[in-house]
Design a protein around this motif. Structure first.
Motif, PDB file in Angstrom:
ATOM      1  N   LEU A 128      89.441  44.501  21.167  1.00 48.73           N
ATOM      2  CA  LEU A 128      89.731  44.906  22.531  1.00 48.73           C
ATOM      3  C   LEU A 128      88.943  46.180  22.800  1.00 48.73           C
ATOM      4  CD1 LEU A 128      91.201  44.799  25.224  1.00 48.73           C
ATOM      5  CD2 LEU A 128      93.209  45.818  24.125  1.00 48.73           C
ATOM      6  N   SER A 129      87.943  46.100  23.669  1.00 48.43           N
ATOM      7  CA  SER A 129      87.005  47.196  23.901  1.00 48.43           C
ATOM      8  C   SER A 129      87.198  47.737  25.317  1.00 48.43           C
ATOM      9  CB  SER A 129      85.570  46.670  23.704  1.00 48.43           C
ATOM     10  OG  SER A 129      84.655  47.687  23.453  1.00 48.43           O
ATOM     11  N   ILE A 130      87.627  48.999  25.430  1.00 51.18           N
ATOM     12  CA  ILE A 130      88.023  49.593  26.705  1.00 51.18           C
ATOM     13  C   ILE A 130      87.092  50.758  27.023  1.00 51.18           C
ATOM     14  CG2 ILE A 130      89.927  50.661  27.967  1.00 51.18           C
ATOM     15  CD1 ILE A 130      91.811  49.411  25.815  1.00 51.18           C
ATOM     16  N   HIS A 131      86.485  50.751  28.222  1.00 48.69           N
ATOM     17  CA  HIS A 131      85.445  51.723  28.516  1.00 48.69           C
ATOM     18  C   HIS A 131      85.575  52.372  29.888  1.00 48.69           C
ATOM     19  CE1 HIS A 131      83.513  50.701  24.791  1.00 48.69           C
ATOM     20  NE2 HIS A 131      83.756  49.441  25.069  1.00 48.69           N
ATOM     21  N   MET A 132      84.775  53.442  30.067  1.00 51.30           N
ATOM     22  CA  MET A 132      84.822  54.210  31.309  1.00 51.30           C
ATOM     23  C   MET A 132      84.314  53.400  32.488  1.00 51.30           C
ATOM     24  SD  MET A 132      81.620  56.872  31.216  1.00 51.30           S
ATOM     25  CE  MET A 132      81.021  56.841  29.533  1.00 51.30           C
ATOM     26  N   LEU A 133      84.704  53.822  33.674  1.00 48.32           N
ATOM     27  CA  LEU A 133      84.375  53.089  34.886  1.00 48.32           C
ATOM     28  C   LEU A 133      82.884  52.932  35.087  1.00 48.32           C
ATOM     29  CD1 LEU A 133      84.983  55.281  38.063  1.00 48.32           C
ATOM     30  CD2 LEU A 133      85.027  56.230  35.753  1.00 48.32           C
ATOM     31  N   ARG A 134      82.516  51.789  35.601  1.00 43.55           N
ATOM     32  CA  ARG A 134      81.115  51.428  35.778  1.00 43.55           C
ATOM     33  C   ARG A 134      80.400  52.360  36.759  1.00 43.55           C
ATOM     34  NH1 ARG A 134      77.906  47.745  38.683  1.00 43.55           N
ATOM     35  NH2 ARG A 134      76.426  46.579  37.370  1.00 43.55           N
ATOM     36  N   ALA A 135      81.137  52.978  37.685  1.00 45.42           N
ATOM     37  CA  ALA A 135      80.522  53.869  38.668  1.00 45.42           C
ATOM     38  C   ALA A 135      79.891  55.092  38.020  1.00 45.42           C
ATOM     39  CB  ALA A 135      81.564  54.299  39.701  1.00 45.42           C
ATOM     40  N   ILE A 136      80.323  55.430  36.812  1.00 48.43           N
ATOM     41  CA  ILE A 136      79.808  56.600  36.103  1.00 48.43           C
ATOM     42  C   ILE A 136      78.766  56.212  35.063  1.00 48.43           C
ATOM     43  CG2 ILE A 136      80.437  58.427  34.469  1.00 48.43           C
ATOM     44  CD1 ILE A 136      83.033  58.757  35.923  1.00 48.43           C
ATOM     45  N   SER A 137      78.965  55.074  34.407  1.00 53.67           N
ATOM     46  CA  SER A 137      78.088  54.712  33.299  1.00 53.67           C
ATOM     47  C   SER A 137      78.002  53.196  33.155  1.00 53.67           C
ATOM     48  CB  SER A 137      78.624  55.322  31.992  1.00 53.67           C
ATOM     49  OG  SER A 137      77.974  54.797  30.863  1.00 53.67           O
ATOM     50  N   GLY A 138      76.877  52.739  32.629  1.00 53.38           N
ATOM     51  CA  GLY A 138      76.691  51.312  32.358  1.00 53.38           C
ATOM     52  C   GLY A 138      77.234  50.900  31.003  1.00 53.38           C
ATOM     53  N   THR A 139      78.016  51.766  30.359  1.00 55.12           N
ATOM     54  CA  THR A 139      78.536  51.488  29.020  1.00 55.12           C
ATOM     55  C   THR A 139      79.315  50.181  28.974  1.00 55.12           C
ATOM     56  OG1 THR A 139      78.636  53.844  28.468  1.00 55.12           O
ATOM     57  CG2 THR A 139      79.998  52.366  27.161  1.00 55.12           C
ATOM     58  N   VAL A 140      80.160  49.942  29.966  1.00 53.09           N
ATOM     59  CA  VAL A 140      80.976  48.730  29.945  1.00 53.09           C
ATOM     60  C   VAL A 140      80.111  47.484  30.058  1.00 53.09           C
ATOM     61  CG1 VAL A 140      81.441  48.650  32.452  1.00 53.09           C
ATOM     62  CG2 VAL A 140      83.096  47.675  30.834  1.00 53.09           C
ATOM     63  N   ASP A 141      79.013  47.551  30.796  1.00 54.45           N
ATOM     64  CA  ASP A 141      78.108  46.408  30.898  1.00 54.45           C
ATOM     65  C   ASP A 141      77.433  46.128  29.560  1.00 54.45           C
ATOM     66  OD1 ASP A 141      78.636  45.998  33.595  1.00 54.45           O
ATOM     67  OD2 ASP A 141      77.068  47.380  34.233  1.00 54.45           O
ATOM     68  N   THR A 142      77.023  47.190  28.881  1.00 52.95           N
ATOM     69  CA  THR A 142      76.421  47.030  27.555  1.00 52.95           C
ATOM     70  C   THR A 142      77.427  46.425  26.585  1.00 52.95           C
ATOM     71  OG1 THR A 142      74.982  48.943  27.927  1.00 52.95           O
ATOM     72  CG2 THR A 142      75.298  48.251  25.651  1.00 52.95           C
TER      73      THR A 142
END
Length: 281
Positions: A85-99
């Motif tokens: 289960l991988s939980i990440h910061m909002l996409r508006a700030i960073s593309g981390t969740v897309d990666t």
């Protein structure tokens, strides 16, 4: 039933004790300051970052972890059959969740990726709740439902006392930034609906102090606050004052005060702070 392991990114606000106790894997972001690349939390601390940023010739550049780092991490954690289960910061700030999502599709693992719609301690509320559910024997569906409930009852407010970095980062026009700084404009923002929204702007710190007073009244009227986090970018003194003010009316609520991560500090600039809390039914 397969175990569930939790992954997040280093924009999160967790204590070392929480990370260890709940076996949370934190994938670091990278920061480049004047052509020198640092690994968040590994080759540079949050306090060191603020010092380096203050003397840098240009605004630091932050970037999400390499997709290979995610793939490798997922596959290592899933080697024993665990789900991820991988939980990440909002996409508006960073593309981390897309990666993370791309890596989840590539990895030989059962990976579920979530955009928390928040960051910092507000994201930690979701991560810690998911860990609690898993530790109590819950499955992935249980964890996702609990995360959504925390998400829906979380508030994140941020005060920016110097708009220079917002201008440099392209989030505010240069002309508006110059005028605002000349007029000593302070801004209060809220993270809502996956974006930063301006709640208030005005001249001088009275704008900030008035908002804090109003927030105190708002929070005092809530009977079910579960936790409060206050994060800052080289603004410990103000953050401690906010904590004391809130603790006086909410004496039984834990309030964590810590320096924020380089991603947020880069955009907000020195002196910024954030207050986050969530409620339970």
């Amino acid at each position: 039933m397969a175990n569930i392991k939790i992954v997040t990114d280093s924009s999160i606000q967790l204590t070392p004790e929480e990370i260890k106790e709940h076996h949370i894997t934190v994938i670091p972001l990278t920061i480049m300051i004047d052509n020198t690349v640092y690994i968040d939390g590994e080759t540079i601390t949050r306090d060191q970052f603020m010092t380096e940023m203050a003397s840098a010739s240009a605004l630091p550049k932050t970037s999400q972890p390499a997709i290979g780092n995610f793939v490798e991490t997922y596959e290592q954690l899933a080697a024993d059959g665990s789900q991820i289960l991988s939980i990440h910061m909002l996409r508006a700030i960073s593309g981390t969740v897309d990666t993370a999502r791309q890596a989840g599709e590539m990895a030989k693992a059962d990976v579920t990726v979530i955009d928390s719609d928040f960051t910092d301690r507000a994201m930690a509320f979701q991560v810690l709740k998911a860990a609690e559910v898993v530790e109590n024997g819950g499955n992935m569906a249980d964890a996702l439902a609990a995360i959504q409930d925390v998400h829906d009852h979380t508030k994140l407010y941020m005060g920016v006392t110097n708009l220079t970095n917002l201008v440099k980062g392209g989030r505010l026009s240069h002309a508006a930034g110059v005028i605002s700084n000349l007029l000593n404009i302070k801004v209060v923002l809220q993270v809502a609906d996956s974006e930063l929204k301006v709640l208030r702007k005005g001249r001088g710190m009275k704008t900030i102090t008035k908002f804090i007073d109003e927030m105190e009244v708002e929070m005092r009227g809530l009977k079910n606050i579960r936790a409060i986090g206050i994060s800052h970018a080289d603004g410990l003194e103000l953050s401690e004052k906010i904590k004391a003010q809130l603790q006086a009316v909410l004496p039984n609520i834990e309030i964590l005060v810590r320096a924020t991560d380089p991603v947020i500090a880069t955009h907000s600039g020195a002196g910024a702070f954030a207050v986050m809390y969530y409620t339970e039914n």
